[in-house]
Write an enzyme that holds these catalytic residues in place. Sequence first.
Site, PDB file in Angstrom:
ATOM      1  CE1 TYR A 144      -3.331  -2.670   0.007  1.00 20.96           C
ATOM      2  CE2 TYR A 144      -3.769  -2.251   2.319  1.00 20.96           C
ATOM      3  CZ  TYR A 144      -4.051  -2.941   1.159  1.00 20.96           C
ATOM      4  OH  TYR A 144      -5.042  -3.882   1.137  1.00 20.96           O
ATOM      5  CE  LYS A 195       1.128 -17.466  -1.517  1.00 24.62           C
ATOM      6  NZ  LYS A 195       0.666 -18.889  -1.654  1.00 24.62           N
ATOM      7  CG  ASP A 228      -2.208 -19.602  -0.037  1.00 22.43           C
ATOM      8  OD1 ASP A 228      -1.417 -19.732   0.929  1.00 22.43           O
ATOM      9  OD2 ASP A 228      -1.992 -20.133  -1.142  1.00 22.43           O
ATOM     10  CG  ASP A 252      -7.226  -4.409   3.865  1.00 20.38           C
ATOM     11  OD1 ASP A 252      -8.294  -4.480   4.510  1.00 20.38           O
ATOM     12  OD2 ASP A 252      -7.055  -3.578   2.961  1.00 20.38           O
ATOM     13  CG  ASP A 256     -11.932  -6.537   5.817  1.00 24.19           C
ATOM     14  OD1 ASP A 256     -11.932  -5.941   6.915  1.00 24.19           O
ATOM     15  OD2 ASP A 256     -11.823  -5.940   4.735  1.00 24.19           O
TER      16      ASP A 256
END
Length: 371
Positions: A144, A195, A228, A252, A256
């Site tokens: 970001y 990852k 993941d 993020d 959520d």
Amino acid sequence: MPANKKLLFLPGDGIGPEVMRQVRRVIDWMDRKRKVTFDVTEGLVGGAAIDAHGTPLTDATLADALAADAVMLGAVGGPKWDNPSDYMKRPEAGLLRLRKELGLFANLRPATVFDALVDASTLKPEIIKGLDIMIVRELTGGVYFGEPRGIEDLPNGERRGVNTQVYTTSEIRRVASVAFELARKRSNKVHSMEKANVMESGLLWRQEVTKLHQEQYSDVTLEHMYADNGAMQLLKNPKQFDVIVTDNLFGDILSDEAAMMTGSLGMLPSASLGAADANGNRKALYEPVHGSAPDIAGKDLANPCATLLSFAMALRYSFNLDDDAKTLEKAVQNVLAGGMRTADIMAPGMARCSTTVMGDSILRELDKLSS
């Protein structure tokens, strides 16, 4: 008792002022019943600041935030301020500037399922009942904020969007330290998610978290997990987790996902913390996870619980008032157990109430708990 706890209120837009009003009522209650006094100032942020000053965050309000022990924020944004000609005139730009200037690098988002709201989750009760996990998201680095970034025109007529995922050793270690310290006060287990199998930044993340663990936190159980797989495991077996630490992008997404597992965004608080100073104090901002909900703004329909629980986090992390934080959290739980519901968490057989009535009920419960 003289007020020495400096708190800045930024109600913001939409339902922000309504839910923050209930925090004011709890602060007044604490002043009367607990003899705990806060020096509260108030400012504008987001769309409200754009309307008043032409910018989502003024320098004066930023100065007030830097001088405060903690900042309480309601919500920012709404259709009135969508699609600005200047990207930095978005309401959300004010919040991003606050986070950057206060150095708020660690976002704490608990995902807790209250017994009274087990049926509100889309997951089976036996999977979700008793869930209590903490996601620690790195907030000021990663994709970001990485450079280079932008959209460019290519010679062949196509366009290309670029964002850069980048982390340094110090950025990784400081957020991992927050996670390990939290775990020591909880169930003493941290899952670090990245990852590392396909991303060099993920590999560095795993290496640095491992090194920090070996150097300072070997008493805490550490497990690594690809992000993941972590997303899948949150739905399959969420109670295997205690504290999850991860980067900005994955944090993020995962936070959520965890939020919706609990049944309602209206119940979820958050804290964003900076680095500890020589006295152990941190700059901090506390806010509900939900947005400004402009469709119900001004109608006394919003659920104030997430904002009140965010204030409980402020009591715990910024003011070392853990007993008061637990009392407020217990009051919220007891009111829900008694069947009181705002529209977002309404269920058959429950009593539907307004924002104000929910606040009234929590204040009465606080009286009972403190008697």
